[in-house]
Design an enzyme around this catalytic site. Structure first.
Site, short mmCIF file in Angstrom:
data_model
loop_
_atom_site.label_atom_id
_atom_site.label_comp_id
_atom_site.label_asym_id
_atom_site.label_seq_id
_atom_site.Cartn_x
_atom_site.Cartn_y
_atom_site.Cartn_z
N TYR A 146 12.37 2.01 -3.20
CA TYR A 146 13.23 0.90 -2.98
C TYR A 146 14.37 0.24 -4.18
O TYR A 146 14.95 -0.55 -3.86
CB TYR A 146 12.09 -0.39 -2.92
CG TYR A 146 11.18 -0.59 -1.84
CD1 TYR A 146 11.14 0.40 -0.87
CD2 TYR A 146 10.05 -1.44 -1.95
CE1 TYR A 146 10.16 0.59 0.09
CE2 TYR A 146 9.06 -1.34 -0.76
CZ TYR A 146 9.12 -0.35 0.00
OH TYR A 146 7.92 -0.25 1.04
N LYS A 195 1.42 11.58 -2.88
CA LYS A 195 1.70 12.76 -1.70
C LYS A 195 2.09 13.91 -2.55
O LYS A 195 3.28 14.41 -2.48
CB LYS A 195 2.81 12.25 -0.89
CG LYS A 195 3.10 12.90 0.33
CD LYS A 195 1.96 12.74 1.27
CE LYS A 195 2.18 13.83 2.62
NZ LYS A 195 1.08 13.69 3.33
N ASP A 227 -2.11 9.72 2.88
CA ASP A 227 -2.36 9.69 4.35
C ASP A 227 -3.66 9.37 4.51
O ASP A 227 -4.61 8.91 5.37
CB ASP A 227 -1.77 10.87 5.20
CG ASP A 227 -1.74 11.90 4.64
OD1 ASP A 227 -1.98 12.09 3.20
OD2 ASP A 227 -1.46 13.34 4.81
N ASP A 251 2.96 -0.78 -1.07
CA ASP A 251 3.35 -1.89 -0.08
C ASP A 251 2.58 -1.95 0.95
O ASP A 251 2.12 -2.81 1.76
CB ASP A 251 5.16 -1.65 0.04
CG ASP A 251 5.50 -2.90 1.20
OD1 ASP A 251 4.79 -3.75 1.23
OD2 ASP A 251 6.64 -2.70 1.29
N ASP A 255 -1.07 -4.12 2.15
CA ASP A 255 -1.12 -5.05 3.50
C ASP A 255 -2.38 -4.37 4.39
O ASP A 255 -2.94 -5.25 4.89
CB ASP A 255 0.01 -4.98 4.02
CG ASP A 255 1.11 -5.89 3.63
OD1 ASP A 255 0.78 -6.38 2.86
OD2 ASP A 255 1.81 -6.09 4.54
#
Ligand code: NAD
Length: 360
Positions: A146, A195, A227, A251, A255
């Site tokens: 970001y 990852k 994942d 992020d 959630d």
């Protein structure tokens, strides 16, 4: 202890829920012999109305001079409020981005746990919800995809967009240290999510986290691919204590973790910098649909204040008292409208605050 706070009540339900959190802090102060001093500053829509900007430099200076910030929420109805006709840098959310940057808040903490009394609100299978869970999602907030360089260009006649994911070892180390410090106050386990089978930034992440772990021999460290973590959160959330991850993975995963915990009105959060300083706020927004009606659930803000006691002031006993009072009120059957179900007693925002204070 003398605790000096900047308070941002903000917009919508912000003033209602922050008032209840301040009531709870004052009760803690009386019971345990601490003084909470509050200086209110404006941010968001109320600041735009009063000063023309969502956060003034003077307000930032006040926040910087305190031990911590207690924040309600900011913003209005994004379709109808005149604040959203302003240019992006003058809208309510610009205040939030500015204060995070000015205060250097790089670590975002979102606890996700399931209260026995609210298990029916958990969207997972009953046998998974039955086991319960209590985890702390820790997301790096100021680096990664970001904040990397980005551009869109035409390459050989084809529109091509590029985003870059960059982390340096210092950025990784400082949040890893926070995660291990927090694990020491909990069940002493860190799951670092990356990852590393694909990304260089993740391989550096893993290496630095392992270096930091050497200073915390009591804490168990495990690595998990992002994942897999997304799957494990719905399959066996009870396995997690502190989940440490970078900005974009955090992020999404935070959630997901919020969603399995039930109501938005219960979810607290904190953003920390390198010192003990933090900004504490509910995860939800300003809920313009119920603002000014004394209906909002103040528990997320009250639990955020408990996080402040624990992480900024090291007042663990006091934080436990607030968290236990919340549990007892739920056990006694009191609910605000967002978590109300048959057989429970509906109470207002201020009544919920009073009930929690009584039990502290
Ligand atoms: P929201 O979280 O404000 O509301 C979503 C739904 O959850 C609404 O039905 C609301 O009534 C309910 N809700 C939220 N908090 C509640 C509480 N404590 N008690 C009971 N019910 C609660 O999200 P939204 O409607 O998408 O956004 C409204 C405004 O809030 C927007 O301006 C948005 O930009 C802003 N926002 C601010 C923050 C922040 O201040 N950090 C975060 C998210 C959204």
């Amino acid at each position: 202890m003398q605790c000096n706070l900047a308070v941002i009540k903000g917009d919508g339900i912000g003033p209602e829920v922050v008032t209840e959190a301040m009531k709870v802090l004052d009760t803690v102060g009386e019971k345990f012999g601490h003084t909470f001093d509050y200086e209110q500053i404006l941010m968001g829509g109320c600041s735009i109305d009063a000063t023309g900007v969502p956060l003034t430099d003077e307000a930032v200076a006040v926040a910087k001079s305190k031990d911590a910030v207690l924040l309600g929420s900011i913003g209005g109805n994004t379709s109808t409020s005149p604040w959203y006709k302003l240019p992006p840098n003058l809208r309510p959310e610009a205040g939030l981005l500015k204060i995070r940057k000015e205060l250097g808040l790089f670590a975002n903490l979102r606890p996700a746990n399931l209260y026995d009394e609210l298990k029916e609100a958990c969207p997972l299978k009953a046998e998974i919800a039955e086991r319960g869970f209590d985890m702390m999602m820790m997301r790096e907030l100021t680096g990664g995809l970001y904040f990397g360089e980005r551009h869109t260009e035409e390459v050989d006649g084809v529109m091509t967009a590029v985003d870059t994911l960059t982390y340096n070892e210092n950025e990784i180390r400082r949040i890893a240290i926070k995660a291990f410090d927090i694990a020491m106050k909990r069940r002493k386990k860190v799951t670092s999510v990356d990852k590393a089978n694909v990304l260089d930034s993740s391989r550096l992440w893993r290496k630095v986290v392992e270096e930091v772990a050497k200073d915390y021999p009591e804490v168990e460290l495990e690595h998990m691919l992002v994942d897999n973590c997304a799957m494990q959160l719905v399959k066996d959330p009870a396995q997690f204590d502190v989940v440490l991850t970078e900005n974009m993975f955090g992020d999404i995963l935070s959630d997901e973790a919020s969603m399995i915990s039930g109501s938005i009105g219960m979810l607290s959060s904190a953003s920390l910098n390198e010192t003990k300083f933090g900004m504490y706020e509910p995860s939800g927004g300003s809920a313009p649909d119920i603002a000014g009606q004394n209906k909002a659930n103040p528990i997320a803000t009250i639990l955020s204040a408990a996080m402040m006691l624990r992480y900024t002031f090291d007042l663990d006993k006091e934080a436990d008292a607030v968290e236990n009072a919340v549990k007892t009120v739920l056990k006694d059957g009191y609910r605000t409208i967002d978590i109300h179900s048959e057989g429970t007693q509906l109470v207002s925002c201020s009544e919920m605050g009073d009930l929690i204070c009584e039990r502290i």
